[in-house]
Design a protein around this motif. Structure first.
Motif, PDB file in Angstrom:
ATOM      1  N   ALA A  40      20.714  -7.689   1.862  1.00  0.00           N
ATOM      2  CA  ALA A  40      19.783  -7.838   2.450  1.00  0.00           C
ATOM      3  C   ALA A  40      19.397  -7.315   3.372  1.00  0.00           C
ATOM      4  CB  ALA A  40      20.075  -9.015   3.651  1.00  0.00           C
ATOM      5  N   VAL A  41      19.895  -6.130   4.196  1.00  0.00           N
ATOM      6  CA  VAL A  41      19.749  -5.344   4.626  1.00  0.00           C
ATOM      7  C   VAL A  41      18.921  -3.713   3.768  1.00  0.00           C
ATOM      8  CG1 VAL A  41      19.841  -3.209   6.190  1.00  0.00           C
ATOM      9  CG2 VAL A  41      20.610  -5.449   6.786  1.00  0.00           C
ATOM     10  N   ARG A  42      19.135  -3.820   2.665  1.00  0.00           N
ATOM     11  CA  ARG A  42      19.151  -2.362   1.703  1.00  0.00           C
ATOM     12  C   ARG A  42      18.025  -3.904   0.879  1.00  0.00           C
ATOM     13  NH1 ARG A  42      24.530  -1.041   0.195  1.00  0.00           N
ATOM     14  NH2 ARG A  42      25.044  -3.645  -1.250  1.00  0.00           N
ATOM     15  N   LEU A  43      17.507  -4.717   1.024  1.00  0.00           N
ATOM     16  CA  LEU A  43      15.494  -4.883   0.431  1.00  0.00           C
ATOM     17  C   LEU A  43      14.989  -4.607   1.501  1.00  0.00           C
ATOM     18  CD1 LEU A  43      14.270  -6.021  -1.801  1.00  0.00           C
ATOM     19  CD2 LEU A  43      15.385  -8.614  -1.316  1.00  0.00           C
ATOM     20  N   LEU A  44      15.098  -4.565   2.799  1.00  0.00           N
ATOM     21  CA  LEU A  44      14.679  -4.962   3.716  1.00  0.00           C
ATOM     22  C   LEU A  44      14.336  -3.667   3.858  1.00  0.00           C
ATOM     23  CD1 LEU A  44      12.478  -5.876   5.840  1.00  0.00           C
ATOM     24  CD2 LEU A  44      14.939  -5.789   6.902  1.00  0.00           C
ATOM     25  N   ASP A  45      15.070  -2.934   3.407  1.00  0.00           N
ATOM     26  CA  ASP A  45      14.920  -1.009   3.351  1.00  0.00           C
ATOM     27  C   ASP A  45      14.363  -0.440   2.559  1.00  0.00           C
ATOM     28  OD1 ASP A  45      16.225  -0.308   5.822  1.00  0.00           O
ATOM     29  OD2 ASP A  45      17.819   0.202   4.677  1.00  0.00           O
ATOM     30  N   ALA A  46      14.082  -1.747   1.108  1.00  0.00           N
ATOM     31  CA  ALA A  46      13.164  -1.237   0.164  1.00  0.00           C
ATOM     32  C   ALA A  46      11.482  -1.360   0.839  1.00  0.00           C
ATOM     33  CB  ALA A  46      13.187  -1.568  -1.620  1.00  0.00           C
ATOM     34  N   VAL A  47      11.552  -2.809   1.202  1.00  0.00           N
ATOM     35  CA  VAL A  47      10.095  -3.356   1.384  1.00  0.00           C
ATOM     36  C   VAL A  47       9.609  -2.554   2.221  1.00  0.00           C
ATOM     37  CG1 VAL A  47       9.106  -5.708   1.831  1.00  0.00           C
ATOM     38  CG2 VAL A  47      10.968  -5.882   0.254  1.00  0.00           C
ATOM     39  N   ALA A  48      10.323  -2.246   3.158  1.00  0.00           N
ATOM     40  CA  ALA A  48       9.007  -1.705   4.547  1.00  0.00           C
ATOM     41  C   ALA A  48       8.857  -0.209   4.245  1.00  0.00           C
ATOM     42  CB  ALA A  48      10.392  -0.837   5.257  1.00  0.00           C
ATOM     43  N   PRO A  49       9.308   0.675   3.617  1.00  0.00           N
ATOM     44  CA  PRO A  49       7.836   1.316   3.088  1.00  0.00           C
ATOM     45  C   PRO A  49       6.429   1.101   2.132  1.00  0.00           C
ATOM     46  CG  PRO A  49       9.888   1.735   1.862  1.00  0.00           C
ATOM     47  CD  PRO A  49       9.847   0.587   2.560  1.00  0.00           C
ATOM     48  N   VAL A  50       6.963  -0.359   1.842  1.00  0.00           N
ATOM     49  CA  VAL A  50       5.842  -0.447   0.810  1.00  0.00           C
ATOM     50  C   VAL A  50       4.852  -1.581   1.237  1.00  0.00           C
ATOM     51  CG1 VAL A  50       5.901  -2.661  -0.996  1.00  0.00           C
ATOM     52  CG2 VAL A  50       7.020  -1.100  -1.681  1.00  0.00           C
ATOM     53  N   ALA A  51       5.607  -2.366   2.564  1.00  0.00           N
ATOM     54  CA  ALA A  51       4.378  -2.909   3.757  1.00  0.00           C
ATOM     55  C   ALA A  51       3.765  -1.894   4.339  1.00  0.00           C
ATOM     56  CB  ALA A  51       5.624  -3.952   4.325  1.00  0.00           C
ATOM     57  N   GLU A  52       4.690  -0.401   4.453  1.00  0.00           N
ATOM     58  CA  GLU A  52       3.647   0.035   5.085  1.00  0.00           C
ATOM     59  C   GLU A  52       2.589   0.750   4.672  1.00  0.00           C
ATOM     60  OE1 GLU A  52       3.500   2.695   8.220  1.00  0.00           O
ATOM     61  OE2 GLU A  52       4.687  -0.319   8.793  1.00  0.00           O
ATOM     62  N   GLU A  53       2.789   1.404   3.182  1.00  0.00           N
ATOM     63  CA  GLU A  53       1.851   1.474   2.421  1.00  0.00           C
ATOM     64  C   GLU A  53       0.960   0.582   2.192  1.00  0.00           C
ATOM     65  OE1 GLU A  53       1.415   0.858  -2.622  1.00  0.00           O
ATOM     66  OE2 GLU A  53       3.405   2.471  -1.949  1.00  0.00           O
ATOM     67  N   LEU A  54       0.558  -0.726   1.955  1.00  0.00           N
ATOM     68  CA  LEU A  54      -0.128  -1.727   2.154  1.00  0.00           C
ATOM     69  C   LEU A  54      -0.824  -1.666   3.168  1.00  0.00           C
ATOM     70  CD1 LEU A  54       1.580  -3.988  -0.863  1.00  0.00           C
ATOM     71  CD2 LEU A  54      -0.494  -2.093  -0.988  1.00  0.00           C
ATOM     72  N   ASN A  55      -0.070  -1.554   4.281  1.00  0.00           N
ATOM     73  CA  ASN A  55      -0.759  -2.211   5.544  1.00  0.00           C
ATOM     74  C   ASN A  55      -0.830  -3.316   5.601  1.00  0.00           C
ATOM     75  OD1 ASN A  55      -1.251  -1.373   8.656  1.00  0.00           O
ATOM     76  ND2 ASN A  55      -3.490  -1.593   7.363  1.00  0.00           N
ATOM     77  N   HIS A  56       0.385  -4.324   5.227  1.00  0.00           N
ATOM     78  CA  HIS A  56       0.577  -5.596   5.118  1.00  0.00           C
ATOM     79  C   HIS A  56       2.305  -5.811   5.814  1.00  0.00           C
ATOM     80  CE1 HIS A  56      -1.042  -9.390   5.580  1.00  0.00           C
ATOM     81  NE2 HIS A  56      -0.446  -9.748   4.819  1.00  0.00           N
ATOM     82  N   HIS A  57       2.431  -5.921   6.780  1.00  0.00           N
ATOM     83  CA  HIS A  57       3.509  -6.031   6.907  1.00  0.00           C
ATOM     84  C   HIS A  57       4.079  -7.746   7.287  1.00  0.00           C
ATOM     85  CE1 HIS A  57       1.652  -2.683   8.734  1.00  0.00           C
ATOM     86  NE2 HIS A  57       2.734  -2.071   8.433  1.00  0.00           N
ATOM     87  N   PRO A  58       5.337  -8.161   6.179  1.00  0.00           N
ATOM     88  CA  PRO A  58       6.165 -10.167   6.288  1.00  0.00           C
ATOM     89  C   PRO A  58       6.840  -9.647   7.815  1.00  0.00           C
ATOM     90  CG  PRO A  58       7.025  -8.096   4.992  1.00  0.00           C
ATOM     91  CD  PRO A  58       6.325  -7.426   6.054  1.00  0.00           C
ATOM     92  N   ASP A  59       6.738 -11.210   7.961  1.00  0.00           N
ATOM     93  CA  ASP A  59       7.787 -11.697   8.801  1.00  0.00           C
ATOM     94  C   ASP A  59       8.742 -12.132   7.888  1.00  0.00           C
ATOM     95  OD1 ASP A  59       6.080 -11.371  11.172  1.00  0.00           O
ATOM     96  OD2 ASP A  59       5.572 -14.233  10.647  1.00  0.00           O
TER      97      ASP A  59
END
Length: 102
Positions: A40-59
């Motif tokens: 689960a943490v690895r998936l979050l680690d993969a999502v985090a830079p994408v969220a930053e790139e899109l400047n849109h952050h999930p809960d």
């Protein structure tokens, strides 16, 4: 963005078809099983830079073997194309990591 940019569930249904994500109550939600906490943490680690790139952050909620995402455009009070884009990117990353629908 304005309220005119808000999308209804009917607007997002085709794009979200085949993903874990659904739109309910002004947000897009989806969750995955990952097998263990580290997955689960690895998936979050993969999502985090994408969220930053899109400047849109999930809960996000991370627990043992499960990760859940909620997406909403808080600036306009609902779902926009930004949320759909991020949901589709998360889905791709989850599939690449072998996560399954929760």
């Amino acid at each position: 963005m304005t309220n005119r940019d808000l999308l209804t569930p009917a607007d997002t249904a085709a794009d979200l078809a085949g993903t874990v994500f659904t739109q309910v109550d002004g947000r897009i939600s989806g969750a995955y099983r990952t097998g263990d906490f580290l997955g689960a943490v690895r998936l979050l680690d993969a999502v985090a830079p994408v969220a930053e790139e899109l400047n849109h952050h999930p809960d996000v909620v991370v627990s043992y073997g499960r990760i859940a995402f909620e997406l909403s455009s808080h600036d306009v009070g609902g779902v926009t194309a930004r949320d759909v884009r991020l949901a589709l990117r998360i889905q791709k990353l989850a599939e690449e990591q072998g996560a399954t629908p929760s």
